[in-house]
Design an enzyme around this catalytic site. Structure first.
Site, PDB file in Angstrom:
ATOM      1  N   SER A 746       9.195 -33.190  22.641  1.00 32.02           N
ATOM      2  CA  SER A 746      10.730 -32.325  22.407  1.00 32.02           C
ATOM      3  C   SER A 746      10.256 -30.848  21.705  1.00 32.02           C
ATOM      4  CB  SER A 746      11.792 -33.038  21.796  1.00 32.02           C
ATOM      5  OG  SER A 746      12.860 -32.604  22.019  1.00 32.02           O
ATOM      6  N   ASP A 823      13.606 -36.311  33.739  1.00 32.36           N
ATOM      7  CA  ASP A 823      14.432 -35.855  32.658  1.00 32.36           C
ATOM      8  C   ASP A 823      15.585 -34.607  32.558  1.00 32.36           C
ATOM      9  OD1 ASP A 823      14.285 -34.762  29.840  1.00 32.36           O
ATOM     10  OD2 ASP A 823      12.421 -35.290  29.445  1.00 32.36           O
ATOM     11  N   HIS A 856      14.821 -38.067  28.851  1.00 32.01           N
ATOM     12  CA  HIS A 856      13.905 -37.426  27.332  1.00 32.01           C
ATOM     13  C   HIS A 856      13.898 -38.569  27.052  1.00 32.01           C
ATOM     14  CE1 HIS A 856      12.860 -33.788  25.587  1.00 32.01           C
ATOM     15  NE2 HIS A 856      13.864 -33.566  24.787  1.00 32.01           N
TER      16      HIS A 856
END
EC number: 3.4.14.5
Length: 907
Positions: A746, A823, A856
């Site tokens: 991330s 995502d 994600h």
């Protein structure tokens, strides 16, 4: 340019295994090394001529003649003969050593169990001495090393005057489904729901969650849960009568209805819920001829673009971190709720190639096409959802809005917190779109008016921003206790650090400062004992990487620690409703535990163990764990915290590869004195690599000066600090500076790529980026603009923060890129945009792995395990030098023919 960096290494170690005075039980690694040295001496001309593991991968690494690494010739063909007697003696010694090694190995293998230290975890030790089992990736992935914790929900008694009651929900078959326990007396347990398998409207109801009314006579029950986004879900809701043991649907006219939210009123006589993005209220105990008419629809125009009482995607993700956007007044007479209009917010398509999350079957002929989900997602600079606060008067049955004097314009307003007072007032925390101007709004719902009572322009103070805060604590007036007016406690900035301020009366803009110093409060306050005027909070007063519980009086006096600060520790805490008891969670550095303890507001002698994690202690005692060494590096005048995870049986004479693990997001923290046997610990203990984490500028709890330095230019200073720290580690005698890698997920994925880009292969050879942001114009507006301003106001900053220097990336040996195709947070668009840049520049030194239908967190169809398997195997290949051989590849024929020709010449 930055080679000379001041460095302060306290080498404070926090290992996982106790030191042992004797080395007699050390692993056979040491003996093997000794034997190898003797054999190597028999066939070596120059002790310095033997290449290390990394250098042996090719002649270009050392500048030696090609023959040095010829697999068929080797250096032995050119060595000088030794004197015969010396050679005999050396061989005899070698054979004796080998025999001894085999004998020791036989004894070691024949033992029934591995050697274990006296204790499972000794933070004062500095090295692993005894042999034990190896940590495995399977253990880490299945959660074997996670400590057990129990989330306790403290509740009031039926009359609000009984302290120390906690709500406990158990899994099926593991005791009563829902019960209220008295921490002082187990015999006072009140069973609310014995079995989660209920019957409602003639059908089975499998309860997954229960919330009791304040009088403990009824329970709101959720069943048939369907996940929506990260925090939200839809479910069917029921009302369970504790005395009658009966269950009825919350919406009598629609038993099958799936609701987005349901919540009790403070008095337990009503439930507010959200269906189809509209707010409803069901009032209980009314003398009505039909249950159906006890449900009132408060709003009627909710729909796909208009939300009432629940947040849209960006407010759920970045503001509330939950699925609720409605707030009951403390007397239950008013309901405040957020109206979110995202009509102008652009949509982003999420593609599902394998699954169909909607649950809908495709039309005939379209079975082979992916399912599309369109999410209203405001990217940086795009239109934001427009939010307003609305109210419902239950007595008058009126829905109304309040006009606020000097309010932000609709397109420049974020509403981040709502706090009711005891009466008809409430506080609303608002900021502008870029989160650097704060306005505290005081609303009088009786007069239906509002005004700004406090405004702070943080950009004018230190150039920084306001984080989203949801910890404002209302303090009621009590003249007998020295509080003539109502007030509230809030986080304030004092001399560059986050502290606590007490504002009284409610419209006072100048606080009583409760804390001060070069340290910060954390998510404070935790609790307020109104009877004794004591405020409890967690802070970093002892160390930024520790957490201790403290207390202070409401007048700012009598500041003192509640947990012992004589030893290192990281604590979390939750307090009972009257603050007489606390669930104290010790997170490390030793084996974690949980206890309910009495506080200075109650009986301080009370202690009740909740969790000792004995299983984890036993597991730790049987395994070789890495040692954790804490230090600081001083870069450009900032003291940055570092943790180094060293392999068991660390040998400072060896040359270890180093992996940097990074997150680095604004206000975050990775370096802490908590017990953590995670993927990083596995890499250190299982693969025997060193793993380093440094919290650079921009991260939290070291003061605002370091934190706000990154504003408007994300990635630059953070990457700079990673590079400078890696240079420091590269100079250590036990580090192989040619084998340094970095990885993150991330924001950490962004940091990995930004570091490789800025470093251009000078320090870091390898990188692994998972779900990275590569262009901040692609990420959501509320998060991004808080740190970067809008693209319209900061075009150059956005250009600098984009991963765009492909030639710099090409100078690293190799990097890995992974992303979930579905995502909804960091869109796959980020990785695809970077891949396009790499294609245009003909850059090929990377690998890619994408995960269909994964969001994600990357979990769909075994994807999470695949992520870590790939990280592990890719890192091994990198540190084994395999990627060095990919440069200038030739067909096998072109390689083998010169070898055959040379061999013929030697015959």
């Amino acid at each position: 340019m930055y080679d000379q960096v001041p460095y302060r290494d306290t080498d404070e170690a926090t290992p996982q295994i106790k030191n042992d005075a004797s080395d007699s039980n050390r692993s056979s690694i040491d003996t093997t090394s000794t034997t190898s040295l003797i054999l190597e001496r028999l066939h070596r001309e120059d002790p310095d001529d033997s290449p290390g593991e990394y250098e042996s991968s090719g002649p270009s690494q050392r500048g030696k003649p090609d023959e040095d690494d010829d697999l068929e010739i080797g250096r032995a063909a050119r060595l000088k003969p030794m004197e015969r007697k010396v050679r005999r003696a050396m061989y005899l010694l070698a054979f004796l050593m080998i025999g001894g090694w085999f004998l020791a190995l036989a004894v070691y293998v024949s033992r029934e169990h591995f050697g274990t230290p006296d204790t499972a975890h000794d933070p004062s030790a500095t090295a692993t001495r005894k042999a034990g089992k190896k940590i495995t990736l399977n253990q880490v992935m299945r959660g074997a090393w996670r400590s057990k914790t129990h989330g306790i929900q403290w509740i009031n008694g039926p009359h609000g005057d009984q302290d120390g009651l906690l709500l406990t929900q158990n899994s099926f078959g593991d005791g009563n489904f829902l019960e209220v326990q008295d921490v002082k007396n187990d015999s006072n347990t009140i069973v609310l729901i014995k079995d989660g398998a209920l019957q409602g409207s003639g059908q089975p109801v499998s309860a997954i969650k229960g919330w009791p009314s304040s009088d403990l006579k009824k329970v709101l029950v959720a069943s048939d849960h369907e996940k929506r986004w990260r925090h939200s879900y839809n479910a069917r809701y029921w009302i369970y009568d504790v005395e009658k043991a009966t269950t009825e649907p919350l919406v009598p006219s629609e038993p099958e209805a799936r609701l987005s939210l349901a919540t009790w009123s403070p008095k337990g006589d009503a439930i507010a819920f959200v269906k189809d993005n509209n707010v409803f209220i069901r009032q209980l105990g009314l003398d009505l001829t039909s249950e159906y008419y006890s449900v009132t629809q408060v709003t009627k125009d909710g729909g796909p673009d208009l939300f009432y009482g629940i947040p849209d995607w960006v407010y759920e993700e970045e503001v509330f971190s939950g699925n609720s956007a409605l707030w009951w007044s403390q007397d239950g007479e008013f309901l405040a709720f957020l109206r979110t209009n995202e009509t102008e917010v652009p949509e982003y398509p999420i593609q599902y190639f394998v699954s169909r999350p909607s649950g809908n079957n495709p039309p005939n002929g379209l079975e082979n096409y992916p399912e599309l989900e369109f999410i209203k997602y405001p990217k940086a600079g795009a239109p934001n959802p427009v939010v307003h606060l609305r109210f419902y008067d239950l007595k008058k049955k009126e829905d109304f809005a309040v006009t606020v004097e000097n309010d932000f314009p609709d397109d420049d307003r974020l509403i981040t917190e709502v706090v009711w007072s005891d009466g008809k007032y409430l506080l609303v925390r608002e900021t502008n779109r870029e989160s650097d101007v704060l306005r505290m709004v005081l609303i009088d719902v009786s007069a239906r008016s509002g005004k700004v009572v406090r405004e702070v322009d943080i950009s004018a103070i230190d150039g920084g921003w306001f984080e989203v805060s949801k910890n404002t604590r209302y303090i009621p007036a009590d003249p007998a206790s020295g509080r003539p007016y109502e007030g509230y406690i809030d986080t304030v900035i004092h001399e560059g650090y986050d502290h606590l301020g007490y504002f009284t009366p409610l419209d006072n803009k100048d606080p009583i400062l409760l804390t001060k110093g070069q340290w910060e409060v954390v998510d404070a306050p935790s609790a307020v004992d109104l009877k004794n005027g004591i405020v409890y909070f967690v802070a970093t007063e002892k160390s930024p990487i520790e957490r201790h519980v403290y207390s202070v009086k409401l007048d700012g006096s009598n500041f003192r620690p509640v947990t012992s600060t004589s030893e290192d520790g990281r604590y979390d805490v939750s307090f009972s409703k009257l603050s007489g008891y606390a669930l104290l969670t010790y997170e490390g550095p030793g084996i974690p535990w949980q206890k309910v303890v009495g506080t200075p507001s109650g009986d301080q002698s009370f202690v009740k163990d909740i969790e000792k994690n004995q299983g984890l202690a036993t597991l730790a005692a049987k395994h070789e764990l890495p040692t954790f060494h804490y230090s600081t590096v001083n870069i450009d005048g900032f003291d940055l915290h570092v943790v180094e995870r060293r392999p068991p049986h660390f040998n400072k004479k060896r040359k270890y590869p180093v992996l940097f693990q990074v997150y680095g997001g604004p206000g975050s923290q990775q370096v802490s004195k908590s017990f953590s046997i995670d993927f990083q610990a596995y890499i250190a203990a299982g693969l025997e690599y060193i793993v380093v984490t440094v919290d650079g500028r921009g991260t939290g709890f070291i003061g605002r000066k370091a934190r706000v330095a990154v504003r408007g230019n994300l990635g630059y200073w953070e990457a700079h600090d990673q590079i400078e720290t890696a240079k420091i580690w590269g100079k250590k005698g036990y580090v192989d500076k040619k084998r340094i890698a970095i990885w993150g997920w991330s924001y950490g994925g962004f940091m990995t790529l930004k570091t490789l880009e800025q470093d251009a292969g000078r320090t870091f050879s390898y990188g692994m980026a998972v779900a990275p942001v590569t262009d901040w114009r692609f990420y959501d507006s509320i998060y991004t603009e808080r740190y970067m301003h809008t693209p319209q106001h900061n075009q150059e900053g956005y250009r600098n923060a984009t991963i765009s220097d492909t030639q710099a990336l090409s100078k690293s040996v190799r990097f890995l890129l992974m992303h979930g195709v579905a995502d909804d947070n960091v869109h796959m668009q980020n990785s695809l945009a970077l891949l396009d840049k790499l294609d245009l520049a003909s850059v090929e030194n990377y690998d890619v792995h994408v995960f269909p239908d994964s969001d994600h967190s990357i979990y769909f169809h075994n994807a999470n395990r695949m992520v870590y398997d790939r990280l592990e195997q890719w890192l091994i290949r990198a540190f084994n030098g395999e990627f060095l051989k990919l440069d200038g590849l030739k067909p096998i024929r072109e390689i083998s023919e010169p070898l055959r020709k040379r061999n013929r010449e030697l015959v």
